[in-house]
Design a protein around this motif. Structure first.
Motif, PDB file in Angstrom:
ATOM      1  N   ASP A   1     -20.177 114.153  11.974  1.00  0.00           N
ATOM      2  CA  ASP A   1     -21.525 114.221  12.134  1.00  0.00           C
ATOM      3  C   ASP A   1     -22.444 113.467  10.788  1.00  0.00           C
ATOM      4  O   ASP A   1     -23.315 112.953  11.044  1.00  0.00           O
ATOM      5  CB  ASP A   1     -22.259 115.596  12.365  1.00  0.00           C
ATOM      6  N   THR A   2     -21.548 113.538   9.768  1.00  0.00           N
ATOM      7  CA  THR A   2     -22.377 113.137   8.591  1.00  0.00           C
ATOM      8  C   THR A   2     -21.472 112.076   7.651  1.00  0.00           C
ATOM      9  O   THR A   2     -21.681 112.018   6.447  1.00  0.00           O
ATOM     10  CB  THR A   2     -22.642 114.436   7.573  1.00  0.00           C
ATOM     11  N   SER A   3     -20.546 111.456   8.280  1.00  0.00           N
ATOM     12  CA  SER A   3     -19.916 110.273   7.667  1.00  0.00           C
ATOM     13  C   SER A   3     -19.299 109.173   8.503  1.00  0.00           C
ATOM     14  O   SER A   3     -18.913 109.431   9.780  1.00  0.00           O
ATOM     15  CB  SER A   3     -18.735 111.165   6.926  1.00  0.00           C
ATOM     16  N   LEU A   4     -19.339 108.213   7.694  1.00  0.00           N
ATOM     17  CA  LEU A   4     -18.659 106.963   8.303  1.00  0.00           C
ATOM     18  C   LEU A   4     -17.248 107.004   7.455  1.00  0.00           C
ATOM     19  O   LEU A   4     -16.956 107.582   6.646  1.00  0.00           O
ATOM     20  CB  LEU A   4     -19.269 105.623   8.201  1.00  0.00           C
ATOM     21  N   PHE A   5     -16.356 105.989   8.129  1.00  0.00           N
ATOM     22  CA  PHE A   5     -15.087 105.796   7.267  1.00  0.00           C
ATOM     23  C   PHE A   5     -15.029 104.200   7.014  1.00  0.00           C
ATOM     24  O   PHE A   5     -15.272 103.343   7.983  1.00  0.00           O
ATOM     25  CB  PHE A   5     -13.862 105.936   8.181  1.00  0.00           C
ATOM     26  N   VAL A   6     -14.753 104.003   5.803  1.00  0.00           N
ATOM     27  CA  VAL A   6     -14.364 102.439   5.345  1.00  0.00           C
ATOM     28  C   VAL A   6     -12.979 102.267   5.488  1.00  0.00           C
ATOM     29  O   VAL A   6     -12.019 102.862   4.623  1.00  0.00           O
ATOM     30  CB  VAL A   6     -14.998 102.414   3.790  1.00  0.00           C
TER      31      VAL A   6
ATOM     32  N   GLN B   1      -6.131 102.282   5.420  1.00  0.00           N
ATOM     33  CA  GLN B   1      -6.331 103.475   4.907  1.00  0.00           C
ATOM     34  C   GLN B   1      -7.866 103.798   4.922  1.00  0.00           C
ATOM     35  O   GLN B   1      -8.922 102.934   4.561  1.00  0.00           O
ATOM     36  CB  GLN B   1      -6.066 103.405   3.390  1.00  0.00           C
ATOM     37  N   ALA B   2      -8.371 104.898   5.618  1.00  0.00           N
ATOM     38  CA  ALA B   2      -9.755 105.237   5.816  1.00  0.00           C
ATOM     39  C   ALA B   2     -10.187 105.917   4.409  1.00  0.00           C
ATOM     40  O   ALA B   2      -9.712 107.012   4.090  1.00  0.00           O
ATOM     41  CB  ALA B   2      -9.854 105.850   7.079  1.00  0.00           C
ATOM     42  N   GLU B   3     -11.387 105.688   4.350  1.00  0.00           N
ATOM     43  CA  GLU B   3     -12.197 106.494   3.015  1.00  0.00           C
ATOM     44  C   GLU B   3     -13.341 106.806   3.347  1.00  0.00           C
ATOM     45  O   GLU B   3     -14.143 106.140   4.288  1.00  0.00           O
ATOM     46  CB  GLU B   3     -12.292 105.409   1.665  1.00  0.00           C
ATOM     47  N   ILE B   4     -13.760 108.217   3.194  1.00  0.00           N
ATOM     48  CA  ILE B   4     -15.128 108.806   3.845  1.00  0.00           C
ATOM     49  C   ILE B   4     -16.175 108.230   2.984  1.00  0.00           C
ATOM     50  O   ILE B   4     -16.340 107.946   1.795  1.00  0.00           O
ATOM     51  CB  ILE B   4     -15.035 110.248   3.542  1.00  0.00           C
ATOM     52  N   GLU B   5     -17.229 107.866   3.875  1.00  0.00           N
ATOM     53  CA  GLU B   5     -18.651 107.512   3.350  1.00  0.00           C
ATOM     54  C   GLU B   5     -19.630 108.347   3.831  1.00  0.00           C
ATOM     55  O   GLU B   5     -20.152 108.243   4.995  1.00  0.00           O
ATOM     56  CB  GLU B   5     -18.998 105.889   3.578  1.00  0.00           C
ATOM     57  N   PRO B   6     -19.950 109.269   3.144  1.00  0.00           N
ATOM     58  CA  PRO B   6     -20.970 110.324   3.627  1.00  0.00           C
ATOM     59  C   PRO B   6     -22.498 109.821   3.781  1.00  0.00           C
ATOM     60  O   PRO B   6     -22.664 108.790   2.981  1.00  0.00           O
ATOM     61  CB  PRO B   6     -21.045 111.346   2.611  1.00  0.00           C
ATOM     62  N   PHE B   7     -23.225 110.413   4.724  1.00  0.00           N
ATOM     63  CA  PHE B   7     -24.536 110.238   4.729  1.00  0.00           C
ATOM     64  C   PHE B   7     -25.457 111.256   5.232  1.00  0.00           C
ATOM     65  O   PHE B   7     -24.802 112.429   5.336  1.00  0.00           O
ATOM     66  CB  PHE B   7     -24.984 109.028   5.876  1.00  0.00           C
TER      67      PHE B   7
ATOM     68  N   GLY C   1     -21.329 122.568  19.674  1.00  0.00           N
ATOM     69  CA  GLY C   1     -21.518 122.927  18.419  1.00  0.00           C
ATOM     70  C   GLY C   1     -21.151 124.091  17.937  1.00  0.00           C
ATOM     71  O   GLY C   1     -21.280 124.287  16.473  1.00  0.00           O
ATOM     72  N   LEU C   2     -20.858 125.062  18.713  1.00  0.00           N
ATOM     73  CA  LEU C   2     -20.259 126.392  18.101  1.00  0.00           C
ATOM     74  C   LEU C   2     -18.828 126.312  17.616  1.00  0.00           C
ATOM     75  O   LEU C   2     -18.709 127.230  16.692  1.00  0.00           O
ATOM     76  CB  LEU C   2     -20.199 127.181  19.386  1.00  0.00           C
ATOM     77  N   SER C   3     -18.274 125.288  17.940  1.00  0.00           N
ATOM     78  CA  SER C   3     -16.789 125.022  17.342  1.00  0.00           C
ATOM     79  C   SER C   3     -16.639 123.846  16.289  1.00  0.00           C
ATOM     80  O   SER C   3     -15.605 123.514  16.054  1.00  0.00           O
ATOM     81  CB  SER C   3     -15.796 124.935  18.434  1.00  0.00           C
ATOM     82  N   GLY C   4     -17.968 123.312  16.110  1.00  0.00           N
ATOM     83  CA  GLY C   4     -17.900 122.029  15.311  1.00  0.00           C
ATOM     84  C   GLY C   4     -19.160 121.115  15.338  1.00  0.00           C
ATOM     85  O   GLY C   4     -20.050 121.666  16.165  1.00  0.00           O
ATOM     86  N   PRO C   5     -19.098 119.993  14.787  1.00  0.00           N
ATOM     87  CA  PRO C   5     -20.136 118.991  15.159  1.00  0.00           C
ATOM     88  C   PRO C   5     -20.520 118.620  16.486  1.00  0.00           C
ATOM     89  O   PRO C   5     -19.731 118.857  17.362  1.00  0.00           O
ATOM     90  CB  PRO C   5     -19.423 117.866  14.248  1.00  0.00           C
TER      91      PRO C   5
ATOM     92  N   ASP D   1     -29.409  92.689   8.423  1.00  0.00           N
ATOM     93  CA  ASP D   1     -29.728  92.964   7.000  1.00  0.00           C
ATOM     94  C   ASP D   1     -28.705  94.138   6.491  1.00  0.00           C
ATOM     95  O   ASP D   1     -28.805  94.718   5.234  1.00  0.00           O
ATOM     96  CB  ASP D   1     -31.188  93.574   7.175  1.00  0.00           C
ATOM     97  N   GLY D   2     -27.865  94.610   7.184  1.00  0.00           N
ATOM     98  CA  GLY D   2     -26.654  95.409   6.880  1.00  0.00           C
ATOM     99  C   GLY D   2     -27.093  96.905   7.218  1.00  0.00           C
ATOM    100  O   GLY D   2     -26.404  97.817   6.940  1.00  0.00           O
ATOM    101  N   ASN D   3     -28.152  97.165   7.966  1.00  0.00           N
ATOM    102  CA  ASN D   3     -28.522  98.445   8.587  1.00  0.00           C
ATOM    103  C   ASN D   3     -27.242  98.776   9.711  1.00  0.00           C
ATOM    104  O   ASN D   3     -26.917  98.043  10.408  1.00  0.00           O
ATOM    105  CB  ASN D   3     -30.009  98.490   9.100  1.00  0.00           C
ATOM    106  N   ARG D   4     -27.062  99.904   9.542  1.00  0.00           N
ATOM    107  CA  ARG D   4     -25.970 100.573  10.469  1.00  0.00           C
ATOM    108  C   ARG D   4     -26.741 101.315  11.573  1.00  0.00           C
ATOM    109  O   ARG D   4     -27.725 101.993  11.335  1.00  0.00           O
ATOM    110  CB  ARG D   4     -24.976 101.372   9.959  1.00  0.00           C
ATOM    111  N   TYR D   5     -26.340 101.411  12.943  1.00  0.00           N
ATOM    112  CA  TYR D   5     -26.876 101.990  14.093  1.00  0.00           C
ATOM    113  C   TYR D   5     -25.739 102.843  14.869  1.00  0.00           C
ATOM    114  O   TYR D   5     -24.864 102.199  15.165  1.00  0.00           O
ATOM    115  CB  TYR D   5     -27.581 100.968  14.871  1.00  0.00           C
ATOM    116  N   LEU D   6     -26.000 104.218  14.851  1.00  0.00           N
ATOM    117  CA  LEU D   6     -24.923 105.050  15.232  1.00  0.00           C
ATOM    118  C   LEU D   6     -25.619 105.412  16.604  1.00  0.00           C
ATOM    119  O   LEU D   6     -26.811 106.098  16.614  1.00  0.00           O
ATOM    120  CB  LEU D   6     -24.425 106.262  14.520  1.00  0.00           C
TER     121      LEU D   6
END
Length: 339
Positions: A61-66, A75-81, A103-107, A119-124
């Motif tokens: 819920d709170t990260s992308l992967f680069v 190789q995936a690296e975490i990018e938190p937001f 949500g009772l068991s996770g995100p 402009d580089g904005n990301r939409y999830l």
């Protein structure tokens, strides 16, 4: 109408729907690479943003992967937001309850799609909330997301056309134009659909003609890919991702194992290409998967990229990592294309 005539009519409708599926020309596989560093193999979306290859997991819920390319893998690296304090949703309680139970068991936001503007904005897109989270371009510190103000008619119009009927089968893909003026969403299945919103100030409204471009409930024949392969039950046609490229919508149709080019105005199919012969053979075939696993789609001048969300399933060789398939852009991708 008598019972026998009614049954005959129903069988004719089902037969017509099944026969409407035809195997499309096959894409040419260029390479297939595994992804290391993504927990549980949940690769739900891929997209190039500001020169970086980003991935989304529907369990985070709170990260992308680069994704960084190595010699024989990613190789995936975490990018938190950061998330906003509140999560608005126009869904009815019975659908929101599914997100609460999960949500009772996770995100529980269940991010299933990723798009980027010029402009580089990301939409999830959050499937569980039927919401869109906008992230500004990446920075040295975690950026703060903002929920878009979506027209409430997105749900009501879609529901009236048979969309948004099932928990865990809502919004499965998102696309946006470079100017961030038009946004498209893909509804997953039973019924599947394509929807459109246009930006007006800081709100996203349905066009005058309505939000829903396409809504359809159809099923695949029981043996579309040969005996013993994904034919344990009748499968619905579905969308698992959508991309806007070269003035067209491109849909990833997971259970049919194909990519299709569609009109951005009507959602109507123009052409399709299959990737079945690449992913339904060893070592890439998952024998315990009752449905297609392709969830991530990316298209550019250098080809078509498809990612599998194997959900931690193992292949016959024991590999449990998600995999990314790079296909050559077909020579006929513009055939029948009308600006």
């Amino acid at each position: 109408m008598s019972g026998s005539r009614l049954l005959a009519a129903a069988l004719m409708v089902f037969s017509t729907a099944a026969l409407a599926f035809e195997r499309a020309p096959e894409l040419q596989l260029e390479r297939a690479l595994p992804v290391d560093g993504m927990p549980r193999g949940n690769l739900s979306a891929l997209q190039h943003c500001d020169g970086r290859l980003l991935a989304v997991s529907d369990r985070e819920d709170t990260s992308l992967f680069v994704l960084q390319r190595t010699e024989d893998s990613y190789q995936a690296e975490i990018e938190p937001f950061l998330l906003p304090a509140e999560t608005p949703s126009s869904l009815p309680m019975q659908l929101l309850a599914g997100a609460w139970l999960r949500g009772l068991s996770g995100p529980a936001l269940d991010f299933e799609g990723l798009a980027c503007d010029g402009d580089g904005n990301r939409y999830l897109v959050s499937e569980s909330q039927l919401g869109v989270l906008r992230l500004p371009p990446s920075a040295d510190e975690p950026v703060a997301g903002e929920w878009l103000k979506l027209d409430s008619a997105l749900y009501t119009e879609g529901e009236s056309r048979g969309l948004w009927q099932q928990i865990n089968a809502l919004a499965e893909g998102i696309a946006i134009d470079a100017e961030a003026g038009t946004l498209w969403l893909a509804a997953e299945r039973q019924a599947r659909g394509l929807l459109k919103l246009q930006r007006q100030g800081d709100e996203w409204k349905c066009p005058l003609a309505g939000c829903v471009l396409l809504a359809e409930r159809r099923f695949l024949p029981t043996e579309p890919f040969g005996p013993g392969i994904l034919n344990r039950e009748v499968m619905p046609v579905d969308f698992s991702d959508v991309v806007y490229w070269q003035g067209r919508l491109w849909t990833l149709e997971r259970n049919a194992h194909q990519v299709c080019r569609r009109s951005p105005l009507s959602g109507q199919r123009e052409r399709c290409w299959s990737f079945a012969q690449s992913v339904l053979v060893e070592p890439y075939f998952y024998p315990d998967a009752p449905f297609g696993l392709a969830e991530a789609l990316m298209i550019g001048d250098d080809g078509i990229v498809i990612g599998l969300d194997n959900n931690d399933r193992g292949r016959p060789d024991g590999d449990t990592r998600p995999w990314v398939f790079h296909f050559v852009l077909p020579d006929d991708w513009r055939e029948g294309y009308q600006p």
